[in-house]
Design a protein around this motif. Structure first.
Motif, PDB file in Angstrom:
ATOM      1  N   ALA A   1      -2.535   3.576   5.654  1.00 48.58           N
ATOM      2  CA  ALA A   1      -2.464   2.259   5.014  1.00 48.58           C
ATOM      3  C   ALA A   1      -3.526   1.318   5.590  1.00 48.58           C
TER       4      ALA A   1
ATOM      5  N   SER B   1      -6.077   3.013  -2.300  1.00 45.31           N
ATOM      6  CA  SER B   1      -5.117   3.983  -1.751  1.00 45.31           C
ATOM      7  C   SER B   1      -5.456   5.399  -2.197  1.00 45.31           C
TER       8      SER B   1
ATOM      9  N   TYR C   1       0.789  -1.226   0.000  1.00 45.10           N
ATOM     10  CA  TYR C   1       0.000   0.000   0.000  1.00 45.10           C
ATOM     11  C   TYR C   1       0.826   1.283   0.000  1.00 45.10           C
TER      12      TYR C   1
END
Length: 553
Positions: free
Chosen positions: A36, A54, A17
């Motif tokens: 994250a 994300s 991530y």
């Protein structure tokens, strides 16, 4: 769970991530890890990629407690996420939860005061999703703490969901602690699940290097899979187990009400596996198998709904069976496995909308339209390219329902498909019967289109709660105008010309728009607009007041 699992989660976040996240303003390590955590929570709940989720992180000083927003189109659910990375075991505080719920509460009434940063930049997108009919709301709380939510925290969440679920199940919350987050990152790394099953009346099919075994398994055995592995069972599916859908409710109801015939009513389950072992057997009536690196790629809703039914009435599931097919492939993550997943999830499904095509009244209405050079499309897949020269079944259903009465207008807002559920009885028969002519349908549709146009013109001019009331109350406004002109009983003209003055329709539509916020805020000042207009009892209270104002104006 502890230090080891926390370290594994941290490594997965940094590898999968961190490369995709924007860390602007996140100066400390735990701030970056919290973002994250929000991303992995959204990936877990939506099934979307690390890169996509994300970009949906909204953590900022002006986020009002909302660290991420993602939309799962496959289950019409918008998810608001609050996240926290913790290495001390201390999770979310009650203040954190309260701030989060208050922030979501503001968005439910289009109150953007105090918001800034990434979430404010997505205002148009978020409002468009919230205003879509059928959108559900899921609050996701994610933390690496091992602790459960405290009673005070669950009470805050329950209160919010209780208000939202006034008429139907629109809101829910999910808590992802360290254990659940660890499961999620392990799943995305390709975990090992071995499923043991007793198949009765089993058989096999071999083609192109693949071997498939199929047969009947007990529902209890399938439920045990879910108890042991949860949503990890669906790690290779195009979506996880959905909740709160009509399909799930139907599966659970069938399993509980008629378990002995469940096999006949259900499409079954498809599982992809890498290899299998077969225990010695006496005959083909019964065989014990173990399938390695297995994943349910079709039938996630069947598995999860059986688990729901088993939790409420475990004794009924004892007699339920389900058809199961295991497809063994050399590479469960390869191209052929992905094809099996995609093709088994995209077969045509027949629902109430399709069964309407069997009603002879629909063909009669189509022919009446056609006789005047107009088009009426009632079969799935048909459309009307020029709306000035026709309409389709959906438009006709909404218009006739709002002309029929408050209860039907509420049903349009709550669950349009219910109006097509059974063509032999109400509410469908109230809308479509031998006395309903094509000119009646066309009149209702044309009134609806003028009212909808008035609402669209007004929407940019209002904000906050008034905008939410107007958007969610659009069918209630339409009902009031239909009621004023008595569209349900008026004698429609045979030449398909509108029997009302179009300027008068616009005038009454604008009046209803002017009145509706005042009526709602006076009667139900604390109600969320979205569930309010799906609540039959409350709309029955609002209706006479709005109608009286419109009549007196």
């Amino acid at each position: 769970m502890g230090v080891l699992h926390l370290g594994q989660i941290k490594q997965a976040l940094e590898v999968n991530y961190f490369p995709h996240l924007d860390f602007s303003g996140a100066d400390q390590d735990h701030h970056r890890l919290s973002r994250a955590v929000a991303a992995v929570a959204m990936a877990d709940r939506s099934g979307l990629s690390a890169e996509t989720v994300s970009k949906s992180v909204t953590d900022h000083t002006g986020d009002n407690g909302i660290d991420g927003v993602i939309y799962a189109a496959d289950r019409s659910t918008i998810m608001f996420v609050q996240s926290k990375w913790s290495e001390t075991g201390k999770g979310l505080s009650s203040g954190d939860v309260h701030k989060f719920v208050h922030g979501v509460d503001q968005l439910m009434v289009s109150d953007w005061s105090g918001f800034s940063g990434p979430i404010l930049a997505r205002r148009s997108e978020i409002e468009d999703i919230l205003f879509q009919p059928g959108t559900r709301v899921e609050l996701v709380l994610a933390t690496t703490s091992t602790a459960d939510l405290a009673t005070e925290q669950t009470e805050i969440l329950d209160k919010f969901c209780g208000k939202m679920n006034d008429a139907s199940d629109l809101a829910s919350y999910v808590y992802l602690n360290q254990s659940r987050l660890h499961q999620s990152v392990v799943s995305s790394a390709g975990s090992q699940i071995d499923l043991s099953v007793n198949l009765r009346n089993w058989g096999s099919y071999r083609e192109a290097g693949c071997v498939a075994y199929y047969g009947t398994a007990s529902a209890q055995e399938v439920v045990e899979w879910h108890r042991a592995y949860g949503d990890l069972l669906f790690s290779r599916n195009i979506r996880g187990a959905l909740s709160g859908t009509e399909v799930n409710a139907s599966i659970a109801e069938t399993a509980g009400a008629d378990p002995a015939r469940f096999w006949f009513f259900n499409n079954g389950i498809t599982v992809i596996a890498e290899s299998f072992e077969q225990a010695p057997f006496v005959n083909q009536k019964s065989g014990n198998f173990t399938f390695s690196r297995a994943s349910v790629v079709n039938g996630a809703q069947t598995v999860s709904s059986l688990a729901v039914a088993a939790s409420s009435r475990p004794e009924l599931i004892e007699s339920a069976d389900v058809f199961v097919r295991f497809v063994t492939v050399d590479d469960p993550d390869g191209d052929f496995a992905r094809l099996v997943t995609r093709r088994t999830n995209t077969q045509n499904r027949v629902g109430g909308r399709e069964f309407v095509a069997l009603d002879p009244e629909q063909e009669r209405i189509r022919m009446e339209f056609a006789a005047s050079g107009l088009r009426y499309a009632y079969r799935s897949g048909e459309s009307v390219s020029d709306t000035a020269k026709g309409c389709d079944l959906t438009e006709a259903t909404i218009a006739l329902a709002c002309a029929a009465g408050i209860d039907e207008a509420v049903l349009v807002k709550r669950e349009l498909s219910r109006l097509w559920e059974d063509t032999a009885k109400r509410p469908y028969k109230k809308l479509f019967n031998s006395s309903v002519t094509a000119t009646h349908v066309w009149t209702a549709v044309e009134v609806m289109r003028r009212v909808d146009a008035a609402i669209e013109r007004r929407k940019p001019l209002v904000d906050g709660r008034d905008r939410s009331i107007l958007v969610y109350g659009n069918r209630f406004v339409l009902w009031s105008v239909m009621d004023y002109f008595n569209v349900r009983d008026v004698k429609a003209r045979s030449d398909f010309e509108l029997p009302f003055d179009s300027g008068e329709i616009d005038k009454r539509a604008n009046m209803s728009i002017d009145f509706i916020s005042d009526v709602v805020n006076r009667k139900f000042p604390d109600a969320y607009p979205q569930p309010l207009f799906k609540n039959q009892t409350k709309c029955r209270e609002l209706g006479p007041e709005l109608a009286a104002l419109l009549e007196a104006a």
